[in-house]
Design a protein around this motif. Structure first.
Motif, short mmCIF file in Angstrom:
data_model
loop_
_atom_site.label_atom_id
_atom_site.label_comp_id
_atom_site.label_asym_id
_atom_site.label_seq_id
_atom_site.Cartn_x
_atom_site.Cartn_y
_atom_site.Cartn_z
N GLY A 1 86.21 5.51 78.14
CA GLY A 1 86.00 5.66 79.58
C GLY A 1 84.61 5.27 80.01
O GLY A 1 83.91 4.49 79.33
N GLU A 2 84.16 5.85 81.13
CA GLU A 2 82.87 5.51 81.71
C GLU A 2 81.77 6.36 81.09
O GLU A 2 81.27 7.31 81.67
CB GLU A 2 82.92 5.71 83.23
CG GLU A 2 83.91 4.81 83.93
CD GLU A 2 83.96 5.08 85.42
OE1 GLU A 2 83.19 5.95 85.89
OE2 GLU A 2 84.75 4.43 86.12
N ALA A 3 81.40 5.99 79.88
CA ALA A 3 80.33 6.69 79.18
C ALA A 3 79.71 5.73 78.17
O ALA A 3 80.38 4.82 77.67
CB ALA A 3 80.86 7.93 78.46
N THR A 4 78.43 5.92 77.88
CA THR A 4 77.72 5.05 76.95
C THR A 4 77.99 5.49 75.52
O THR A 4 77.83 6.67 75.18
CB THR A 4 76.20 5.11 77.23
OG1 THR A 4 75.95 4.71 78.58
CG2 THR A 4 75.44 4.19 76.29
N ASN A 5 78.39 4.56 74.67
CA ASN A 5 78.56 4.88 73.26
C ASN A 5 77.22 5.30 72.66
O ASN A 5 76.16 4.77 73.05
CB ASN A 5 79.13 3.68 72.50
CG ASN A 5 80.53 3.33 72.94
OD1 ASN A 5 81.26 4.17 73.48
ND2 ASN A 5 80.93 2.08 72.72
N GLN A 6 77.27 6.21 71.71
CA GLN A 6 76.03 6.79 71.18
C GLN A 6 76.08 6.87 69.66
O GLN A 6 77.16 6.95 69.07
CB GLN A 6 75.81 8.20 71.76
CG GLN A 6 75.66 8.25 73.26
CD GLN A 6 75.67 9.67 73.78
OE1 GLN A 6 76.52 10.48 73.41
NE2 GLN A 6 74.73 9.99 74.65
N TYR A 7 74.89 6.89 69.06
CA TYR A 7 74.79 7.20 67.63
C TYR A 7 73.42 7.81 67.37
O TYR A 7 72.50 7.73 68.20
CB TYR A 7 75.05 5.97 66.76
CG TYR A 7 73.97 4.91 66.79
CD1 TYR A 7 72.88 4.95 65.93
CD2 TYR A 7 74.05 3.84 67.69
CE1 TYR A 7 71.90 3.97 65.95
CE2 TYR A 7 73.07 2.86 67.72
CZ TYR A 7 72.00 2.93 66.84
OH TYR A 7 71.04 1.96 66.87
N ALA A 8 73.26 8.41 66.19
CA ALA A 8 71.98 9.00 65.81
C ALA A 8 71.96 9.23 64.31
O ALA A 8 73.01 9.34 63.66
CB ALA A 8 71.75 10.33 66.54
N TYR A 9 70.73 9.30 63.78
CA TYR A 9 70.55 9.60 62.35
C TYR A 9 69.49 10.69 62.22
O TYR A 9 68.54 10.76 63.00
CB TYR A 9 70.09 8.37 61.57
CG TYR A 9 69.79 8.69 60.12
CD1 TYR A 9 70.82 8.83 59.20
CD2 TYR A 9 68.48 8.91 59.69
CE1 TYR A 9 70.56 9.18 57.88
CE2 TYR A 9 68.21 9.24 58.38
CZ TYR A 9 69.26 9.38 57.48
OH TYR A 9 68.99 9.73 56.18
N SER A 10 69.65 11.55 61.22
CA SER A 10 68.64 12.56 60.93
C SER A 10 68.65 12.90 59.45
O SER A 10 69.72 12.95 58.81
CB SER A 10 68.88 13.83 61.75
OG SER A 10 67.77 14.71 61.65
N LEU A 11 67.46 13.10 58.91
CA LEU A 11 67.29 13.51 57.53
C LEU A 11 66.50 14.81 57.53
O LEU A 11 65.47 14.92 58.20
CB LEU A 11 66.54 12.45 56.73
CG LEU A 11 66.22 12.80 55.27
CD1 LEU A 11 67.50 12.86 54.43
CD2 LEU A 11 65.25 11.77 54.67
N GLY A 12 66.97 15.81 56.82
CA GLY A 12 66.25 17.08 56.78
C GLY A 12 67.02 18.12 56.02
O GLY A 12 67.76 17.82 55.09
N GLY A 13 66.83 19.36 56.43
CA GLY A 13 67.49 20.48 55.76
C GLY A 13 66.63 21.71 55.85
O GLY A 13 65.85 21.89 56.79
N TYR A 14 66.76 22.56 54.84
CA TYR A 14 65.95 23.77 54.83
C TYR A 14 65.70 24.19 53.39
O TYR A 14 66.45 23.85 52.47
CB TYR A 14 66.62 24.89 55.62
CG TYR A 14 68.00 25.29 55.15
CD1 TYR A 14 68.18 26.24 54.15
CD2 TYR A 14 69.14 24.72 55.72
CE1 TYR A 14 69.46 26.60 53.73
CE2 TYR A 14 70.42 25.07 55.31
CZ TYR A 14 70.56 26.01 54.30
OH TYR A 14 71.82 26.36 53.88
N ALA A 15 64.61 24.93 53.20
CA ALA A 15 64.26 25.47 51.89
C ALA A 15 63.66 26.85 52.10
O ALA A 15 62.90 27.07 53.05
CB ALA A 15 63.27 24.55 51.17
N GLY A 16 63.99 27.77 51.21
CA GLY A 16 63.49 29.13 51.39
C GLY A 16 63.52 29.94 50.13
O GLY A 16 63.93 29.47 49.05
#
Length: 467
Positions: free
Chosen positions: A83-98
Motif C-alpha cells: 500500500g501507501e507506505a515506504t518500505n523499510q529495513y534496519a540492522y543492529s548488532l548488540g546484546g547484553y552482558a551481566g
C-alpha cells in the motif's frame, strides 16, 4: 523469545548528546547503590559463611560461584508494503552482558549492561529505516540491583527486568525492556509439597526503559518518544507515576497445572484484574491434551490521562480466552480464542490497555501474533489463532507456523477483519560442534487489513550467541 511489534517512532540520540548526559546523571545514584552493595559483598566474601551454608575459601572461590550471563545478537529487519507506505529495513548488532554475585548472608548484587549499534548500515533516508531497532549507539545499565533471596522471601531493586503477564521483558530486539522498580516475592510453603509452588508477589514500578532505547523515564508505551509502542501525540511532555501489581502464582513452567491471578494498577491509565490458568493432561502415551483459560476485567484509574487529552478513559470491559490443543512426540497443535467486550466512548470503544506491551505485541493474550494483536489494533471484538510447533533433528531445529484472524470494530487504521500468518524457524548448533549457544533464527510475518499499508510483509533474521 517474545513477540514483535509493528509500530515505529523517532530515533533516540546517541550517547554524547545532552539527553545522554542527563540520563547518565540520573542513573549515577542507582549505579552507586548497586556498586556499594557489590563492593560490600566482594570485600566480605573471603573467609565468610553465609546463612545458607556457602563458604568462600578465597576471592577466587567467590568469583567461581558468581554467575555471568549474556548474549550477542545480530539483527536484520525488512518491512515491505503493497500500500501507501515506504518500505523499510534496519540492522543492529548488540546484546547484553551481566553478572549476579554469589550470595553472602542471602544478599546478591546484579549488573547487566545492554547495548546496540547500527554500524552505520541503516538507509540514509530516515523514512526508510525500521526504527524499532536501536539506531546509532544505544547503551544502558538494564539492571543494577541489590537482592535479598531466601527460601521463603525474595526482595530486589531498583533497576531490573520484570517478568509478569503485563509488565514483562518484551525481549524481541537487541535487549529486553527494564524497569526502575521494587519487587518482592513470598513463598511461605516452600517446605510443604502440596503448596510448594504457591507464591505471593508484589511490585511497584516508577520508571520504564524500552527495549530499543538508552534511558529510563516516568512514561509508558502510550507516550511519544519510544521506539515502537502506540504513541498518543497529545501525551507529549506528560508523565505517569508508574504502576503497581500484586499477584498470586501456582506452579512453574513444565508442570501439568499452572495458574496466576494478578491485580495491576497502571496509575492514571487503567486497573486490570487478570487470571490465567493452564493444564496438561499427562497420559503416559506421549499424546497429551492441553487446555488454557484466561479472564480479565479492566476499568479506568484515577485522573485518567487518556481522558484528559480527549481520547476517552479506559473502558469498563471484560476479556475472555480459551485454548485447547495436543502435545505429541512430533508436533504441538493448538487452537485459541480471545474476546473483548465493547464500551462506546471509552478509549478505542473498549480496547484493552496494556501500557508496557502495546505496539510491542508481547502481551499474554492467546491470539497475539508476531506483528500485532488485539491490543495493537486498539479495538474490541474477537480473535482466533491456530498454531503448530515442531522440533526436528533432535531439537536442533524448531519450526512454528501460526495463523490469526481478528473480528474487530473497524478503526482509522484497521479494517473489520485483519489477519496474520507467521513462520518462525530456528536452528541451534549442537554442543558436539563446539558452537554450543549459537543459533540462527528467521521470523516471517504477513499481515493484511491495515488500511494504508495493505499487505505488510515483515522478515527478521537473527544470529545469536548465548553465553
Amino acid at each position: 523469545m517474545a513477540k514483535l511489534d509493528a509500530h515505529t517512532s523517532r530515533r533516540l540520540p546517541a550517547p554524547g548528546g545532552n539527553e545522554s548526559r542527563k540520563t547518565l546523571r540520573s542513573l549515577l545514584p542507582h549505579w552507586a547503590a548497586a556498586g556499594i552493595g557489590l563492593g560490600a559483598i566482594v570485600l566480605g566474601a573471603s573467609g565468610h559463611a553465609d546463612t545458607s551454608g556457602a563458604y568462600y575459601e578465597s576471592f577466587g572461590d567467590f568469583l567461581r560461584q558468581t554467575k555471568f550471563h549474556g548474549n550477542l545478537r545480530s539483527y536484520y529487519f525488512s518491512r515491505t508494503y503493497t500500500g501507501e507506505a515506504t518500505n523499510q529495513y534496519a540492522y543492529s548488532l548488540g546484546g547484553y552482558a551481566g553478572l549476579l554475585t554469589a550470595p553472602l548472608y542471602h544478599f546478591q548484587a546484579g549488573l547487566t549492561l545492554g547495548a546496540g549499534n547500527s554500524l552505520g548500515l541503516d538507509p540514509a533516508n530516515p523514512a526508510a529505516v525500521d526504527t524499532t531497532l536501536p539506531g546509532g549507539t544505544v547503551w544502558v545499565l538494564t539492571e543494577a540491583f541489590l537482592q535479598y533471596r531466601h527460601k521463603y522471601l525474595t526482595l530486589r531493586g531498583p533497576d531490573q527486568i520484570l517478568d509478569t503477564p503485563w509488565i514483562n521483558p518484551s525481549d524481541s530486539r537487541i535487549k529486553p525492556s527494564a524497569y526502575r522498580a521494587f519487587y518482592g516475592e513470598l513463598t511461605p510453603f516452600a517446605d510443604h509439597a502440596p503448596l510448594k509452588g504457591l507464591s505471593f508477589v508484589g511490585l511497584r514500578v516508577f520508571e520504564f526503559n524500552g527495549r530499543a532505547e538508552g534511558s529510563f523515564s516516568p512514561t509508558n508505551l502510550y507516550f511519544p518518544g519510544h521506539a515502537g509502542g502506540s504513541p498518543v501525540s497529545a501525551l507529549y511532555g506528560k508523565s505517569t507515576p508508574g504502576a503497581l501489581a500484586f499477584g498470586l502464582k501456582y506452579g512453574s513452567p513444565g508442570k501439568p497445572l499452572t495458574a496466576q491471578l494478578w491485580y495491576n494498577k497502571f496509575i492514571d491509565f487503567s486497573q486490570l484484574l487478570w487470571f490465567d490458568g493452564s493444564f496438561v493432561h499427562k497420559t503416559g502415551t506421549g499424546f497429551d491434551p492441553l487446555f488454557g483459560f484466561q479472564f480479565g476485567s479492566q476499568w479506568s484509574d484515577g485522573n485518567n490521562l487518556l481522558a484528559q487529552v480527549g481520547r476517552g478513559a479506559a473502558g469498563n470491559i471484560q476479556i475472555y480466552g480459551l485454548l485447547a490443543g495436543i502435545d505429541t512426540p512430533y508436533v504441538r497443535l493448538t487452537a485459541s480464542y480471545n474476546g473483548i467486550t465493547r464500551q462506546n466512548g471509552a478509549f478505542g470503544n473498549g480496547a484493552l490497555l496494556s501500557p508496557y506491551t502495546t505496539g510491542y505485541a508481547t502481551d499474554y493474550l492467546y491470539t497475539t501474533q508476531m506483528i500485532g494483536g488485539m491490543i495493537e489494533m486498539q479495538s474490541p471484538g474477537s480473535a482466533f489463532k491456530v498454531a503448530a510447533t515442531s522440533y526436528l533433528m533432535d531439537k536442533q531445529i524448531k519450526v512454528l507456523v501460526s495463523y490469526g484472524g481478528y473480528y474487530i470494530a473497524p478503526t482509522s487504521t484497521f479494517t473489520a477483519n485483519p489477519y496474520e500468518t507467521d513462520v518462525d524457524v530456528t536452528y541451534s548448533f549442537p554442543k558436539s560442534s563446539g558452537l554450543d549457544g549459537l543459533s540462527i533464527r528467521n521470523r516471517f510475518g504477513w499481515q493484511n487489513g491495515n488500511i494504508q499499508r495493505q499487505d505488510f510483509f515483515y522478515n527478521r533474521l537473527q544470529i545469536q550467541y548465548q553465553f
